[in-house]
Each structure stands twice: as structure tokens, then as C-alpha cells.
Design a protein around this motif. Sequence first.
Motif, PDB file in Angstrom:
ATOM      1  N   ASP A 108       0.833  -1.209   0.000  1.00  0.00           N
ATOM      2  CA  ASP A 108       0.000   0.000   0.000  1.00  0.00           C
ATOM      3  C   ASP A 108       0.867   1.258   0.000  1.00  0.00           C
ATOM      4  O   ASP A 108       0.611   2.191  -0.762  1.00  0.00           O
ATOM      5  N   ASN A 113       0.004  -1.908  -5.958  1.00  0.00           N
ATOM      6  CA  ASN A 113      -1.239  -2.437  -6.539  1.00  0.00           C
ATOM      7  C   ASN A 113      -1.272  -3.961  -6.584  1.00  0.00           C
ATOM      8  O   ASN A 113      -1.777  -4.563  -7.540  1.00  0.00           O
ATOM      9  N   LEU A 114      -0.691  -4.589  -5.556  1.00  0.00           N
ATOM     10  CA  LEU A 114      -0.782  -6.054  -5.461  1.00  0.00           C
ATOM     11  C   LEU A 114      -2.163  -6.413  -4.932  1.00  0.00           C
ATOM     12  O   LEU A 114      -2.709  -5.721  -4.077  1.00  0.00           O
ATOM     13  N   SER A 115      -2.705  -7.533  -5.435  1.00  0.00           N
ATOM     14  CA  SER A 115      -3.936  -8.036  -4.822  1.00  0.00           C
ATOM     15  C   SER A 115      -3.569  -8.549  -3.424  1.00  0.00           C
ATOM     16  O   SER A 115      -2.392  -8.716  -3.097  1.00  0.00           O
ATOM     17  N   TYR A 116      -4.601  -8.815  -2.642  1.00  0.00           N
ATOM     18  CA  TYR A 116      -4.396  -9.320  -1.281  1.00  0.00           C
ATOM     19  C   TYR A 116      -3.583 -10.624  -1.307  1.00  0.00           C
ATOM     20  O   TYR A 116      -2.598 -10.775  -0.571  1.00  0.00           O
ATOM     21  N   ASN A 117      -3.967 -11.554  -2.176  1.00  0.00           N
ATOM     22  CA  ASN A 117      -3.247 -12.828  -2.244  1.00  0.00           C
ATOM     23  C   ASN A 117      -1.809 -12.642  -2.720  1.00  0.00           C
ATOM     24  O   ASN A 117      -0.907 -13.345  -2.264  1.00  0.00           O
ATOM     25  N   SER A 118      -1.597 -11.724  -3.656  1.00  0.00           N
ATOM     26  CA  SER A 118      -0.241 -11.508  -4.172  1.00  0.00           C
ATOM     27  C   SER A 118       0.667 -10.949  -3.084  1.00  0.00           C
ATOM     28  O   SER A 118       1.835 -11.338  -2.982  1.00  0.00           O
ATOM     29  N   GLY A 155      -4.323 -18.254  -2.312  1.00  0.00           N
ATOM     30  CA  GLY A 155      -4.617 -18.280  -3.746  1.00  0.00           C
ATOM     31  C   GLY A 155      -4.215 -19.608  -4.369  1.00  0.00           C
ATOM     32  O   GLY A 155      -4.699 -19.987  -5.425  1.00  0.00           O
ATOM     33  N   ARG A 279      -5.324  -7.361   7.588  1.00  0.00           N
ATOM     34  CA  ARG A 279      -5.900  -6.252   6.817  1.00  0.00           C
ATOM     35  C   ARG A 279      -5.138  -4.958   7.037  1.00  0.00           C
ATOM     36  O   ARG A 279      -4.412  -4.803   8.023  1.00  0.00           O
ATOM     37  N   LEU A 280      -5.331  -4.047   6.117  1.00  0.00           N
ATOM     38  CA  LEU A 280      -4.785  -2.699   6.260  1.00  0.00           C
ATOM     39  C   LEU A 280      -5.523  -1.984   7.381  1.00  0.00           C
ATOM     40  O   LEU A 280      -6.722  -2.211   7.584  1.00  0.00           O
TER      41      LEU A 280
END
Lengths: 281, 281
Positions: A108, A113-118, A155, A279-280
Motif C-alpha cells: 500500500d 497495486n498487489l492483490s491481497y493474495n499476491s 490463492g 488487513r490494512l
Amino acid sequence: MRVRAYAPSHITGFFEICEHLDQRHMGSRGCGFTLQAGVTTEVTVEEGEGISVIINEANVEAPTTRSVVRRLASEYSVEVLSKIDVPIGCGFGASGAGALSTALALSDALSLNLSYNSAAEVAHVAEIENKTGLGDVIAQTHGGMIIRREPGSPGIGKVDKIPVRDVEINHVVLGEISTKDVLGDKRAKRQINLAGKIAIKELLKRPTIQNFMLLSKRFAMDTCLMSDVGVEIVEAVESCGGMASMAMLGEVIFAIGGYEALKEFGSVRTYKIGHYGARLL
Amino acid sequence: MRVRAYAPSHITGFFEICEHLDQRHMGSRGCGFTLQAGVTTEVTVEEGEGISVIINEANVEAPTTRSVVRRLASEYSVEVLSKIDVPIGCGFGASGAGALSTALALSDALSLNLSYNSAAEVAHVAEIENKTGLGDVIAQTHGGMIIRREPGSPGIGKVDKIPVRDVEINHVVLGEISTKDVLGDKRAKRQINLAGKIAIKELLKRPTIQNFMLLSKRFAMDTCLMSDVGVEIVEAVESCGGMASMAMLGEVIFAIGGYEALKEFGSVRTYKIGHYGARLL
């Protein structure tokens, strides 16, 4: 740039080591639960270079978290400030939670811009590389009482859950166990995999919290990972109508009920099972 | 026997319908988010037969929830008492949340020993059978801003997430849309699938909340699902620096920011994005 993230702690009751050449596919099958206590991390990213990791106000090595920083932010100066409200090195998945909260926060902060799983995959791979854990990260992305049906990073691995309420988990810390040492011992690994395979099979037949506690105890006994004192404590808890086993991997006895019995063996702390994943903030 | 469970509401921004002969594999790809508001259900199970479903103190048909009860507790007398704090029939996934909370509560009340995914599968299949939803249930088991990468029930479908904070979502309700009617219209389905496929592909390239809002709006426009009033509201929100789109499927405009602009068009309610999945209470 300053960003905060949280990841819950995670206690595994039993597991099976699943080797794979691809670190994203390596991991464990097994079952455990997250707690309403974990790791809150604040990362500060600036121009420059260098990594500092400060956990509970002490400068530490934290190799798993450092791997995450090197992977995501090698061209910056990064300070990682983690507050951990569970014991470190005692089977609470603190290294995974530290790495996972750091990965989410860095992604972040740097707008990767990574997805959560990435983002979580980076933490999972760092755990595998540093031999600090096998299945904590995927469990910590979900929250709850998580059955790891197939190994791997978020994932890739497959999970199910045991439906649970806000159950209180009491625990007593007796000492640390090095995950690295156990995972490096071939004989121990064979025992773990044999007992773990049976436990997961039995759990899937009846996925209840009582069965999880029972199978966890059997696993800790059959693998000889539980010390004599551990066995004594578990028996004391059971004689009060509670259920108990040992955190994998730490000299920690966790119990449902049995508070009075646990008190005889040390300082007892109580957390509820959590339902949030990392989580953020 | 009385048991309570909760499932969050879920708003989809865009989706692609994925047909399959096996209802567990049928569902949707797409993206949406759960809110910190949803359905709290109390089931009461007694000897006898008959089903009554009471939502917000009114006796209702609730076919999806009834399907779940018939599947899990056909040999009992069951009363389902749901409190729903979001509008019904307006794209908040209320039918999925009602069915999911009912499935979790019934499994516990009857000691069916279903895993979390197995209980949720019953709710997913009930949604497909009754044509009330395609992807709400799997999203509602996770919580957060959920990318449905592959269709199907929990344990079969594949999800990822967009990492998000407790973002506030404002919304205005203009009216209901029947999911059944839209899913029964071949032309509408073709448009949805064309636009949905593009949106999910674009989202995966840059999984951010801003991109989700943008792609949702484009999807609502391209599929002609958004009414003229809807378009007007979205433009008003954007002119105040906010972002908005339409809930799939309901005449509801949801927005990040733009509170003052929304107020011109009706009563505005605000909920935060939630991170919890459905659970026993």
C-alpha cells in the motif's frame, strides 16, 4: 510514507509437511485457529536504503520480515515497527503475522497495486525461505478455525473452516521451540507427517472444535513433540473437564476451559478465537 | 434448540454469469464488497414439521432460505427469525446472507457437523436453484472487497481480495430489481457477460478500490442496467470528487464520497466495508 496493517496470531494444533520445489506450492496441511491478538505493523518508507525492524521497541533480526522488505522495497529505506501482543518463537505464528502485515503495508505504501493474495504470497514465500513457518500465512489471511486442506500460499492452498464462536483459549507458555530445528530433523518430520496425515483425515470426517482439540492432543503425543510437563498440564486440564494440547511449534499449552488447572503451571493468558484475517489499518 | 448466526450484506459492482450443470460449480466471476451490516438469524428447531420464516417481524416467503431449511432440517419444525439491516431485493445480497446464516445456524443446532464450506454450499446451491444470486454466498463467507476469480460455491470457487481499509460507502435506494428477471433475459445476459469479462480482466491488472469503482460504473453503463436517474446521480457524485456506481442487481447507487450530492436524490445511508465473513454468534 507511513502505512499500518494488522495480522492475527495463529496456533496450529497438528500438521503435515508438504514439500514442493516451488515455494508458493510448498506448505502444510493441518488445522489451527487465529486469535483476537496478533501483530500491528507500521512501515515507514523513505528515499534511500537500509532496513530496520523494531519489534516491541527492540531492534531485531526478524529474517522473515526482512525477506519481505527486500522483495518489495529494495530500493527504499524502510523502517518496520511491529507491536506483537503474543509470545515470539512459541507457535503463535508471530513471524508469519509480522511478514504478512509488513507485505500488506508495504504494498500500500509503495502503491504496488498487489492483490491481497499476491501481497500475502510474498509473506508465505519468505516464511518458507527462512524456515519459520509453513501454513501460518494462509490461515492468517482468513481468520477463524482454519483447516488447511491443500498446502501453499494464499490463492494456491485450499482451506475450509470449522464453524466456531468467540471461544476463549487459555494458554501457558513454557518455552520456545525452533521451527527450523524441528523441520531440519528427518526423523521428527517422518513422525509429524504420519500423525498429521491421520489427524487431518479424521478431522474432515467430523470437523468440530472438540474433535480438533482431541486430534491435536493425539498428534502432540504421537509425534513426541509434547514434553512431560506438557502431558502433565494437559491431564490436569482434562481432569477439570477442559481440553488441551500444544501449539505447533512452541512449548505452549493451549486449552478450552481448565483455567484453574493451568494456573498451577504458570501465568495463564486468555484470548478469544478471532474471525478477521489480516488487513490494512 | 436455538442458535444464532450472522452473514454480512454484499454488493456486487460487476459480474459475469458462469453457467454449469452442477449447481455447486455454477456462479459468477466479478467483484464486490461486504458491509458492516447484514443479516442476523436465529433458528429454533423443534420436534415436528413445518417452516416459518420471519424477516424483520413479517412472515415472508423467502424461497432461498426455505430451500436451505428443507435441505438441512426437513424432519423438524423450524422457525427462522432474521433481522436484516439492509434493503431487501436491492442488490445487497440479502437472500444469500439470509440463506447462509440459516445454514450455519441449522448445522450447529442439529449438530450436523458440517464444515464451514459444506454449510455454505447449501446456501449457494439454494441461491442458484431459486435464481436469487450467483456469487453473494462465496463473497459473504470471506468478507472484504472480494474478487471472484472462478465461479462456484465456497470451497470450489476461487477468490482474491483488494486490500481495503474501513472505507465508508454511502448509498441511495431508488428501487428493486428482480435478479430472476435479469438472469432470465438472454439479451441482458449476453451484455452482462461481455462487459463482465472485460471488467474482471481489467481489475486483475490493477486491483485497487479506485479501479473497482471505475470498472463498476463502466459495467453498469455498458450493460444499460443503470437508469437515467442512476447516471445523473453518478455524475453528481463525480462532480463533487466522489466515485459511484450501481449495485448489481438493485436500483441502488453506492458511492465513495459524494454524500452531499447523493442527498439531493433521496435518503442517504452509510456503512463501512466489512472484513468479517459469516459466522456463528
